[in-house]
Design a protein around this motif. Structure first.
Motif, PDB file in Angstrom:
ATOM      1  N   SER B 103      44.824  42.257  41.430  1.00 16.33           N
ATOM      2  CA  SER B 103      44.198  41.779  42.094  1.00 16.33           C
ATOM      3  C   SER B 103      43.420  42.974  42.361  1.00 16.33           C
ATOM      4  O   SER B 103      41.935  42.722  42.903  1.00 16.33           O
ATOM      5  N   LYS B 104      43.864  44.159  42.846  1.00 12.36           N
ATOM      6  CA  LYS B 104      43.133  45.300  43.641  1.00 12.36           C
ATOM      7  C   LYS B 104      41.985  45.749  42.345  1.00 12.36           C
ATOM      8  O   LYS B 104      40.798  45.565  42.252  1.00 12.36           O
ATOM      9  N   LYS B 106      40.474  43.583  40.194  1.00 13.99           N
ATOM     10  CA  LYS B 106      39.403  42.250  39.970  1.00 13.99           C
ATOM     11  C   LYS B 106      38.308  43.258  41.439  1.00 13.99           C
ATOM     12  O   LYS B 106      37.308  42.773  41.303  1.00 13.99           O
ATOM     13  N   SER B 110      34.721  43.792  40.703  1.00 15.24           N
ATOM     14  CA  SER B 110      33.820  43.241  41.206  1.00 15.24           C
ATOM     15  C   SER B 110      32.543  43.915  42.448  1.00 15.24           C
ATOM     16  O   SER B 110      31.608  43.802  42.108  1.00 15.24           O
ATOM     17  N   ASP B 114      28.638  44.256  41.706  1.00 10.42           N
ATOM     18  CA  ASP B 114      27.574  43.750  42.807  1.00 10.42           C
ATOM     19  C   ASP B 114      27.057  45.045  43.193  1.00 10.42           C
ATOM     20  O   ASP B 114      26.688  44.975  44.575  1.00 10.42           O
ATOM     21  N   GLU B 116      28.448  47.026  45.869  1.00  9.77           N
ATOM     22  CA  GLU B 116      28.829  46.847  47.087  1.00  9.77           C
ATOM     23  C   GLU B 116      29.203  48.134  47.129  1.00  9.77           C
ATOM     24  O   GLU B 116      29.614  48.650  48.875  1.00  9.77           O
TER      25      GLU B 116
END
Lengths: 186, 150
Positions: B103-104, B106, B110, B114, B116
């Motif tokens: 999860s981390k 991912k 992401s 992006d 961010e």
């Protein structure tokens, strides 16, 4: 007279034996039903698991309908349902696994509560894996269908209560893309 | 005029005053055995980039430039670091289960994809923390491989 006595003793003995036997059987039966009961408790899910699933399905339906706000709301509810989950009745190993699943799933639900549609779907992918793993341990009352879309992010699954495919990753763009991959029946 | 002077004086007193309020520093001499770089074979260029662009807020050790020791900048920074470490701490990478690592990773992929992360408020001051397009691609490719190998 002697013969009669012998017969009575034999009859008494027979009776005692069959009585103990029956009792033994009864006990075994009870043990069995106790075992089944324990298994059922774990394999049929509990109210807390069903609450998680119900929130998960409202989230999935919101994504199918391209509704960001509804999905965010369902995400917030999911966070609360994960928090309320009680793993007390499971084995130590299962408890560890469940804690890991819930920590991960909570993070994804939190992000879904505050993201736009594209990001919600990204998080939904991992969340679906978490919820699938959770149900594999807890079980659930209802039959679920694991569905699969080969196009979204190299192939992604989700859970549904119906075997009719409605794609939460693409929504109205490609709502029927996908197939039922597995029936979860425990 | 008098009023302006008075206001300026008050502000000056406040500014000097807040310098005496202690802030906690995010600093550590040791890199734990659970650190991302110690448990993964990270290519040198990627390691440098991650340490230069991410570790200030995502590890137990921040490189503080002089102006970050002045209030109220230090407060702002303290908050960012606290939040950053709660979300992801590279020093404690190997404490995570494979599920959490996945999860981390991912999220890392992401966020970099992006643009961010790193935060624009950070790259405003740390110009060298910005990822060029090539660096982005390199890191994303490497992180994706790591994720798939879990």
């Amino acid at each position: 007279m002697m013969k009669n006595l012998k017969m009575s003793i034999a009859a008494m003995l027979m009776l005692t034996i069959s009585f103990t036997n029956a009792q033994e059987k009864e006990k075994m039966k009870m043990d069995h039903s106790k075992m089944d009961h324990g298994k059922m408790m774990h394999k049929k899910g509990d109210a807390k698991t069903e609450a998680i699933l119900s929130d998960y399905f409202s989230l999935k339906n919101a994504l199918v309908a391209d509704e960001t706000k509804k999905a965010a709301l369902a995400g917030t509810k999911l966070v609360a349902s994960f928090k309320a989950f009680d793993a007390g009745s499971y084995s130590k190993e299962q408890q560890e696994e469940l804690a890991d699943i819930i920590e991960d799933a909570t993070e994804h639900a939190e992000h879904i509560a505050k993201s736009e549609l594209g990001h919600q779907r990204e998080h939904f992918k991992t969340l679906s894996k978490d919820v699938t793993d959770l149900v594999a341990i807890t079980g659930t009352k209802n039959t679920l269908y694991e569905q699969f879309c080969p196009m979204y992010e190299g192939g992604s699954t989700w859970l549904s209560t119906s075997n009719e495919v409605k794609n939460p990753y693409y929504g109205s763009k490609m709502v029927t893309c996908g197939k039922v991959q597995k029936e979860i029946n425990n | 005029m008098k009023v302006v002077k008075k206001i300026a004086l008050v502000l000056l007193i406040v500014f000097v005053g807040i310098q005496f309020i202690p802030t906690s520093r995010n600093q550590s001499d040791t890199v734990p055995s659970t650190d991302f770089m110690r448990v993964n074979k990270v290519p040198e260029n990627i390691q440098k980039k991650l340490e230069g662009s991410c570790y200030d807020c995502h590890s137990n050790n921040t490189q503080y430039p002089w102006y970050n020791k002045i209030q109220p900048v230090a407060w702002l920074l303290e908050d960012h670091i606290k939040e950053g470490k709660a979300e992801l701490n590279f020093n404690e990478w190997d404490d995570l289960s494979n599920r959490r690592k996945n999860s981390k990773l991912k999220s890392i992929i992401s966020q970099i994809e992006d643009g961010e992360m790193p935060l624009s408020s950070y790259t405003l001051i740390h110009g060298d923390a910005i990822f060029s397009d090539t660096e982005k691609q390199e890191i994303i490719k490497w992180m994706t491989q790591l994720k798939d190998s879990l």
